[in-house]
Design a protein around this motif. Sequence first.
Motif, PDB file in Angstrom:
ATOM      1  N   PRO A   1      41.677  29.708  40.734  1.00 43.44           N
ATOM      2  CA  PRO A   1      41.513  30.244  42.089  1.00 43.44           C
ATOM      3  C   PRO A   1      40.564  31.433  42.137  1.00 43.44           C
ATOM      4  N   GLN A   2      40.455  32.155  41.043  1.00 41.80           N
ATOM      5  CA  GLN A   2      39.548  33.293  40.999  1.00 41.80           C
ATOM      6  C   GLN A   2      38.566  33.093  39.848  1.00 41.80           C
ATOM      7  N   THR A   3      37.384  33.671  39.999  1.00 39.25           N
ATOM      8  CA  THR A   3      36.421  33.597  38.908  1.00 39.25           C
ATOM      9  C   THR A   3      37.001  34.298  37.686  1.00 39.25           C
TER      10      THR A   3
ATOM     11  N   GLU B   1      32.309  36.056  34.879  1.00 39.71           N
ATOM     12  CA  GLU B   1      31.836  37.045  35.840  1.00 39.71           C
ATOM     13  C   GLU B   1      30.464  37.550  35.432  1.00 39.71           C
TER      14      GLU B   1
ATOM     15  N   ILE C   1      30.807  28.816  39.752  1.00 40.56           N
ATOM     16  CA  ILE C   1      31.697  28.313  40.795  1.00 40.56           C
ATOM     17  C   ILE C   1      33.126  28.400  40.282  1.00 40.56           C
ATOM     18  N   ALA C   2      34.031  28.840  41.130  1.00 37.65           N
ATOM     19  CA  ALA C   2      35.453  28.758  40.806  1.00 37.65           C
ATOM     20  C   ALA C   2      36.145  27.987  41.916  1.00 37.65           C
ATOM     21  N   MET C   3      37.034  27.099  41.544  1.00 31.15           N
ATOM     22  CA  MET C   3      37.767  26.336  42.557  1.00 31.15           C
ATOM     23  C   MET C   3      39.068  25.824  41.955  1.00 31.15           C
ATOM     24  N   ASN C   4      40.012  25.568  42.839  1.00 35.52           N
ATOM     25  CA  ASN C   4      41.272  25.005  42.374  1.00 35.52           C
ATOM     26  C   ASN C   4      41.119  23.541  42.016  1.00 35.52           C
ATOM     27  N   SER C   5      40.414  22.823  42.856  1.00 37.56           N
ATOM     28  CA  SER C   5      40.258  21.401  42.618  1.00 37.56           C
ATOM     29  C   SER C   5      39.074  20.890  43.415  1.00 37.56           C
TER      30      SER C   5
ATOM     31  N   ASP D   1      39.069  18.414  45.272  1.00 38.56           N
ATOM     32  CA  ASP D   1      39.496  17.925  46.579  1.00 38.56           C
ATOM     33  C   ASP D   1      39.273  18.932  47.691  1.00 38.56           C
ATOM     34  N   GLU D   2      39.449  20.184  47.353  1.00 41.05           N
ATOM     35  CA  GLU D   2      39.330  21.179  48.418  1.00 41.05           C
ATOM     36  C   GLU D   2      37.885  21.629  48.579  1.00 41.05           C
ATOM     37  N   PHE D   3      37.010  21.026  47.786  1.00 43.55           N
ATOM     38  CA  PHE D   3      35.660  21.553  47.742  1.00 43.55           C
ATOM     39  C   PHE D   3      34.787  20.921  48.811  1.00 43.55           C
TER      40      PHE D   3
ATOM     41  N   THR E   1      27.945  34.644  47.748  1.00 50.08           N
ATOM     42  CA  THR E   1      28.856  33.564  47.404  1.00 50.08           C
ATOM     43  C   THR E   1      28.746  32.432  48.412  1.00 50.08           C
TER      44      THR E   1
ATOM     45  N   THR F   1      27.909  28.430  47.760  1.00 48.13           N
ATOM     46  CA  THR F   1      28.885  27.449  48.178  1.00 48.13           C
ATOM     47  C   THR F   1      28.237  26.233  48.792  1.00 48.13           C
TER      48      THR F   1
ATOM     49  N   GLY G   1      48.739  28.736  31.452  1.00 46.01           N
ATOM     50  CA  GLY G   1      49.655  29.832  31.133  1.00 46.01           C
ATOM     51  C   GLY G   1      50.929  29.330  30.478  1.00 46.01           C
TER      52      GLY G   1
ATOM     53  N   GLN H   1      52.086  34.404  37.451  1.00 41.18           N
ATOM     54  CA  GLN H   1      52.916  34.251  36.256  1.00 41.18           C
ATOM     55  C   GLN H   1      52.923  35.504  35.373  1.00 41.18           C
TER      56      GLN H   1
ATOM     57  N   SER I   1      36.917  39.547  42.472  1.00 37.65           N
ATOM     58  CA  SER I   1      37.655  38.419  41.902  1.00 37.65           C
ATOM     59  C   SER I   1      38.110  37.435  42.983  1.00 37.65           C
TER      60      SER I   1
ATOM     61  N   ASN J   1      34.574  33.835  45.487  1.00 37.68           N
ATOM     62  CA  ASN J   1      33.841  32.827  44.751  1.00 37.68           C
ATOM     63  C   ASN J   1      33.707  31.622  45.662  1.00 37.68           C
ATOM     64  N   THR J   2      32.994  30.667  45.163  1.00 43.93           N
ATOM     65  CA  THR J   2      32.611  29.556  46.021  1.00 43.93           C
ATOM     66  C   THR J   2      33.804  28.820  46.611  1.00 43.93           C
TER      67      THR J   2
ATOM     68  N   GLY K   1      39.117  13.432  51.043  1.00 47.34           N
ATOM     69  CA  GLY K   1      39.843  14.220  50.049  1.00 47.34           C
ATOM     70  C   GLY K   1      40.379  15.528  50.581  1.00 47.34           C
TER      71      GLY K   1
END
Lengths: 429, 605
Positions: free
Chosen positions: A186-188, A193, A199-203, A205-207, A234, A238, A291, B477, B488, B491-492, B569
């Motif tokens: 979720p964060q870079t 850095e 690019i940082a992304m969760n997945s 799909d959300e992109f 940024t 994107t 983690g 966590q 932080s 980001n994109t 998606g």
Amino acid sequence: MQRRVFVKSGALALVTMGLSPSFLRRTAFGMELPATRKGKVLICLFQRGAADALNVVVPHGERAYYAMRPTIAVPQPATGARNATIDLDGFFGLHPSLAPFKPLYDQRLLAIIHAVGSPSTTRSHFDAQDYMESGTPDDKTTTDGWLNRYLAVRGTCDECRLQDTTAGTRAAENRPAAFRAVAFAPQTPRILEGPAPTIAMNSLDEFSVRATGTQAERLEALYRTGSADIVHATGSETFDAVRMLRAANPQQYQPSNNAVYPRSPFGQRLKQIAQLIKAGVGLEIAFADVGGWDTHVNQGGATGQLAQRLDDFAQSVGALVADLGDRMADVTILSMSEFGRMVRENGNGGTDHGHAGAMFVIGGDVLGGKVHGRWPGLEPEQLYEGRDLALTTDFRAVFSEVAARHLGAQRLDVIFPGYTQGAPPGLLG
Amino acid sequence: MPITTPRPRPVCATRGALHLHITFAIALGATASLAIAGCASRSPSLHATASPLPAASDAGRDLTADQQVLQVVNRLAFGPRPGEAAAIRKMGVDRWIARQLDPSSIDDRQTDAFVARFPDYGEPIADLQRGAPEPNKVAAGRRKAANGAPMTAADSVAVRDARRAANRVVQDVQIVRVARAEMSHRELQEVMTDFWLNHFSVYDRKGGPMRYYLPSFDRDVIRPHALGKFRDLLGAVAKSPAMLFYLDNWESAADSTEPTLAPRPGGGGRQQLAGATATAAGVRPRRRESGLNENYGRELLELHTLGVDGGYTQQDVINVARALTGWSIARPEEGSGFRFRPRFHDAGEKIVLGHVLPPGRGVEDGEDVLDILARHPSTARYIARKLCQRFAGDAPSPELVARAAETFTRTDGDIRQVVWTIVTSPEFYARAAYRSKVKSPFEVVVSSLRAVDAAPDTSPRTAQIIARMGEPIFGHQAPDGYPETGESWMNTGAILNRINFGLAVAAQRVPGATLDRWPGSAALMTASRAVQVDAVVTSILGGDASPDTRTILLSGEHPLLASGDAPSGMKSSAADPGALGSAAGLQGLAQVVGLALGAPEFQRR
């Protein structure tokens, strides 16, 4: 060098591993890879929380290991035993949950380096992660990560440039691909850095932007204008990235070679890394973290909490290797964790923060089938500060070798400032 | 071992210095709770009367009066609600802040009534555990009762219901957190609660009974002390089941080489106290031994008080952990509160940061450690700097941090005084500080909902959206909490989520969000585009949009688009409830609002 390694490994085993024959032919007969090959890719995996290296790559030949871990030691290798160490070389072995790694080791795609880590004395998760990601132990003034410095100085990877698919909107100029460096987070992460675009992304799909036509263009204009501050900069990256990803259409993805990724977040992230590699969007650096390694309590031995983490880790990485198949010739997977854990188990069937750890290096360039590094021993006088596995390899030696030999980086002095390069640990051919 | 220990000196030797602080504190009208146990009796501190705030001066403030209002409402609250900026302007920013620093003076019955709709949030821990037993335990009990037979459908239903009930405990505290941030009139109290919950971060999926501890952690531990004395807050956290469980201290016990305060379970009494040092002759039991766990001791020093560069050694970590052995959690039938267990407590002598903790003592070892830490100059600097980062900017000037730390020390860690020092400073009102902070996901969601005066969400959906944007509530966590600094968050992927969220709000796809509650929206619906843009810029962007942004909002007179080639998606699904779904083509006023909420200006505060 690695070509000879693959000659030895045998065609049949590679096929059963899901590595395709074309990869085998090329490597086995020492053919040069085709000129049209995609670029080299480095996948960095960070095990956050300090993985207990001694229960991951088990020194089963050490008497002291069993003496100091009466309830959590992984049993010595035994023929046919399911919950015992998987022997590698008569002294070291893999935790049984790492069974998917054994064939990779046998095929010499997997190298291990033990007693590796940061020379810093810190036992703080956050400082130690910071140092491993900035690449400058004990120097908190570094603002960028070492992978970003690599991106900024470039390697010899000429293919890692945007092959512009959006003709008409933009000249096919020779500029870096929007997806050159991607973190699934979720964060870079600190390691990426810095000034080079990432690019940082969760997945995946959300992109995308959930707006249509003109509306999206207006949003894009909003973010393209303005001063070069964080938010504006940024925003522009994107929209480049969204455009590329749409062209690549990764939603249609099916893993190859019957690879099955765990449904865990980590497994899904590795799957998406494979998607991006195969989509040909110019991915050069991928990063994912996982983690759950901070096992102060009830970490278990051959089974239990740590074993579950390792199940997910090994099955995810195993699926990625199988899925990438012959692309593994150009891919290196590198695992890291901020430090190891105390040799002696603590009062709660867990382990407190320690010092040196272990790393896995997987790929076509790798001199696998070996546990590298000098083993310092676990007798009391051999321990760091009387309690932890001592350090014999600086993590920068490993990172430098991967950056130089795999990615072709030439400015190691910029990537790891202040570090005096010694002889490389010899993990890659 | 190259661990250097400063020359030991007894705890009581610090009394002179502490007396000095007492004098200061009394001079300020503050209550004092400074006595170190073992040297003098401990008196509980009282918060009945808050110490008076020094007068504020608006000399040296760069910002215009309107900008000052926006700076205040964006930093000390989660952004303006319609009409709020005007109200603050009328009251005066300093008066408004002073009132916010005294939250009990603000009527908030409306929020209390909303919170009361979530009974799980208000329940004591032990009642929650009775009402919604751990799903794993329910399953184990059913299996045991089945005695080898396969579980029946009724068993499965029971386990599923248990899981739902247990999840609801976490959901309710998340719903309440979001709703309060959105609707409470005690706005600074909410910001400070957010700050301290992040500073003392705990994780809902630690397992075991963790989730049952979260409502109490929010309600009883953090909120009552969020604007109180740091020592009281630190002590409440140290004794909270949430932190004791999360960082494992509840089961940390004296190593077998150390004496305990009371006989060990299983006949270890020979090693009991009386200065007895353990002999190596004793045969250790082979079953799992209890012993020291350093986890909480280390993070207490590194993250909660001194900071990682605060000047402590590995030996200090060990001795802090030893001093805190026996700080544990009562069983549910005993109320699930704090419980000191003498049989776990290491009764040997310890030296912590140069202070000698004499042998043979019990819970006061830990209290002394908290006293030492709460009054350590490194703690004053560390907390002051973090508060400066939250309120003034990502890279606060050393001078501002020094002044805030000085206030912290002078007032014995009076949080409201430290905040006052920061938010009345010229640095806070400097031009460079204006809109210099990037909003966190929690901030961007809550401020968006406030901007359109959305009704509070009674479902977990808004909390799920915040989680999807990277900041799940109680979902970090590691014990360090989310970053206080902006880069932080930028980001994109994050930008995309934020843009999409703005569109979803304007499309009324987020519960409670509707433009109907927005004052004047009925008239604006049919107004010209230029009038709409002016109103949106005034109300949502604080009257202050870049020419670029304004041009974009204005351009294109006609309504846009039917839903078209929305990329795939992005469907919201049960598996991914935080996904926002496709926004239908927005038109008119809603379109302007959606674009404004996604604009760069709105990502800042």
